[in-house]
Design a protein around this motif. Structure first.
Motif, PDB file in Angstrom:
ATOM      1  N   LEU A  57       3.724   4.813  -1.973  1.00 29.25           N
ATOM      2  CA  LEU A  57       3.383   6.237  -2.077  1.00 29.25           C
ATOM      3  C   LEU A  57       2.062   6.473  -1.359  1.00 29.25           C
ATOM      4  CD1 LEU A  57       4.101   6.922  -5.861  1.00 29.25           C
ATOM      5  CD2 LEU A  57       5.634   7.290  -3.921  1.00 29.25           C
ATOM      6  N   TYR A  58       1.995   7.581  -0.652  1.00 28.81           N
ATOM      7  CA  TYR A  58       0.733   8.007  -0.030  1.00 28.81           C
ATOM      8  C   TYR A  58       0.321   9.309  -0.685  1.00 28.81           C
ATOM      9  CZ  TYR A  58      -2.635   9.730   3.343  1.00 28.81           C
ATOM     10  OH  TYR A  58      -3.777  10.230   3.932  1.00 28.81           O
ATOM     11  N   TYR A  59      -0.902   9.343  -1.183  1.00 27.17           N
ATOM     12  CA  TYR A  59      -1.379  10.552  -1.834  1.00 27.17           C
ATOM     13  C   TYR A  59      -2.066  11.432  -0.797  1.00 27.17           C
ATOM     14  CZ  TYR A  59      -3.177  13.590  -5.483  1.00 27.17           C
ATOM     15  OH  TYR A  59      -3.437  14.665  -6.292  1.00 27.17           O
TER      16      TYR A  59
ATOM     17  N   GLU B 288      -5.952   5.589   2.254  1.00 30.38           N
ATOM     18  CA  GLU B 288      -5.878   4.833   1.003  1.00 30.38           C
ATOM     19  C   GLU B 288      -6.750   3.584   1.132  1.00 30.38           C
ATOM     20  OE1 GLU B 288      -3.645   5.296  -1.870  1.00 30.38           O
ATOM     21  OE2 GLU B 288      -3.300   7.277  -1.033  1.00 30.38           O
ATOM     22  N   VAL B 289      -7.371   3.176   0.061  1.00 33.95           N
ATOM     23  CA  VAL B 289      -8.008   1.859   0.007  1.00 33.95           C
ATOM     24  C   VAL B 289      -6.978   0.928  -0.627  1.00 33.95           C
ATOM     25  CG1 VAL B 289      -9.927   0.490  -0.873  1.00 33.95           C
ATOM     26  CG2 VAL B 289     -10.298   2.866  -0.163  1.00 33.95           C
ATOM     27  N   ALA B 290      -6.215   0.270   0.243  1.00 31.92           N
ATOM     28  CA  ALA B 290      -5.113  -0.576  -0.235  1.00 31.92           C
ATOM     29  C   ALA B 290      -5.640  -1.838  -0.886  1.00 31.92           C
ATOM     30  CB  ALA B 290      -4.179  -0.917   0.917  1.00 31.92           C
TER      31      ALA B 290
ATOM     32  N   GLY C 218       1.851   4.342   6.306  1.00 38.09           N
ATOM     33  CA  GLY C 218       1.676   2.964   5.892  1.00 38.09           C
ATOM     34  C   GLY C 218       0.854   2.136   6.863  1.00 38.09           C
TER      35      GLY C 218
ATOM     36  N   SER D 188      -5.196   2.487   4.594  1.00 30.18           N
ATOM     37  CA  SER D 188      -3.864   2.827   5.109  1.00 30.18           C
ATOM     38  C   SER D 188      -3.624   4.327   5.158  1.00 30.18           C
ATOM     39  CB  SER D 188      -2.788   2.133   4.276  1.00 30.18           C
ATOM     40  OG  SER D 188      -2.817   2.580   2.944  1.00 30.18           O
ATOM     41  N   ARG D 189      -2.652   4.696   6.024  1.00 27.85           N
ATOM     42  CA  ARG D 189      -2.348   6.098   6.312  1.00 27.85           C
ATOM     43  C   ARG D 189      -1.013   6.517   5.680  1.00 27.85           C
ATOM     44  NH1 ARG D 189      -3.820   4.001  11.543  1.00 27.85           N
ATOM     45  NH2 ARG D 189      -5.917   4.645  12.155  1.00 27.85           N
ATOM     46  N   ALA D 190      -0.649   7.757   5.922  1.00 29.92           N
ATOM     47  CA  ALA D 190       0.586   8.330   5.358  1.00 29.92           C
ATOM     48  C   ALA D 190       1.846   7.608   5.820  1.00 29.92           C
ATOM     49  CB  ALA D 190       0.680   9.812   5.714  1.00 29.92           C
TER      50      ALA D 190
ATOM     51  N   GLY E 189      -0.405   0.503   0.948  1.00 29.83           N
ATOM     52  CA  GLY E 189      -0.601   1.716   0.165  1.00 29.83           C
ATOM     53  C   GLY E 189      -0.389   1.465  -1.311  1.00 29.83           C
TER      54      GLY E 189
END
Lengths: 142, 142, 142
Positions: free
Chosen positions: A54-56, B73-75, B101, B97-99, A106
């Motif tokens: 999931l990407y927020y 995101e901070v994966a 992935g 990471s981005r939308a 993610g």
């Protein structure tokens, strides 16, 4: 504004082997329920047969899914357990990789375990998520 | 040559929620200063509104910056706290990471927190960085 | 099926600086042998001068190598130590990154250390790997 934090007591710690063919995150939550863990952090590594990330979106304040129907290494997994509406929730982020080393990463919503190894540090405290402004996420009031 | 290591005593541990809109790394250093922590390791996850990564060129022996002016995101975030010129320094690496992935990663110099959760294990020892040959980095004599 | 797990006692913990020019994984195994550690988890960060990653093909049940003959940051490293045929084995995953932030990741078989920092949590238990069906990997019976 400073970060909120709380000193915790880590009274129990565990190593785990995730079950082949079962969901990565659900197993952690089942384990937390069985051991009555209401606060923990974990790190892990392994491989999954597929993954749903999931990407927020920070503007829409919505989660958007990404499905990867392919085998992937779990190059790094970091997460925590706390209560969400009274039940253990495993907030799980992961970096996944392919045969050529390329990566996707993610928020790991689900993934069918091929093999997985975890270290879980459980705290005697209870952490409960609550709705947060301005992120519209469920975060910890500490 | 073998690796240098030191047995440490982890006497305090913390969970933290990073403050929205503030810098990821600076908050950790402010926390360390407030709690008089001179040695710690941490793991974390979350999201940032932007990030500045540094890449250390092993030939030039120089850090080169990369700026990402986008939500990420901070994966995975792994780092430690020790003293650099007498003040707490949070050596912080992160995978972002981005939308879709896709990822970028490296030494996290700065990043505006959207949301972040940390586990910090503090040691009663003091660790101090000192100039190291041949890397030209500030490392620990252990 | 639920995940297998075991509660462990973390009686010793260490911070380490990996030796420049030596192998990342072999140093961890030498350390484990020297300290008679038969079970541990670790996290780390740093940089390598090169890396050999392995990808485990879930259909062929074989490891395939990838060689990266270039300097790379170790953006995240998560692993554990347990016994494999009686000797300490450091199961090590890593996310590596380049000057532009791009990443490769997977099972880290070898990598020449440029600089590296580890936190190792050792358990008083002994963990031994054994052949597992259906993955054909050496996993822990817990």
């Amino acid at each position: 504004m400073d970060m909120d934090y709380r000193e915790v007591e880590g009274t129990r710690e565990f190593v785990a082997r995730l079950a082949h063919g079962e969901d990565w995150r659900a197993q952690i939550e089942d384990f937390a329920r069985a051991e009555e863990i209401e606060a923990a952090f974990f790190v892990g590594l392994g491989a999954v047969q597929d993954a749903k990330l999931l990407y927020y979106d920070q503007t829409d304040l919505e989660y958007y899914p990404m499905e990867f129907d392919e085998p992937l290494e779990v190059a790094a997994c970091i997460g925590n357990v706390s209560l969400l509406e009274g039940d253990p929730f495993a907030h799980t982020h992961a970096v996944l990789s392919r045969a050529d080393g390329s990566t996707v990463a993610g928020h790991l919503d689900a993934g069918t375990v091929f093999a997985g190894e975890l270290y879980v540090r459980a705290f005697e405290e209870s952490l409960e998520r609550a709705h947060d402004e301005p992120t519209d996420l469920d975060l910890w009031p500490l």
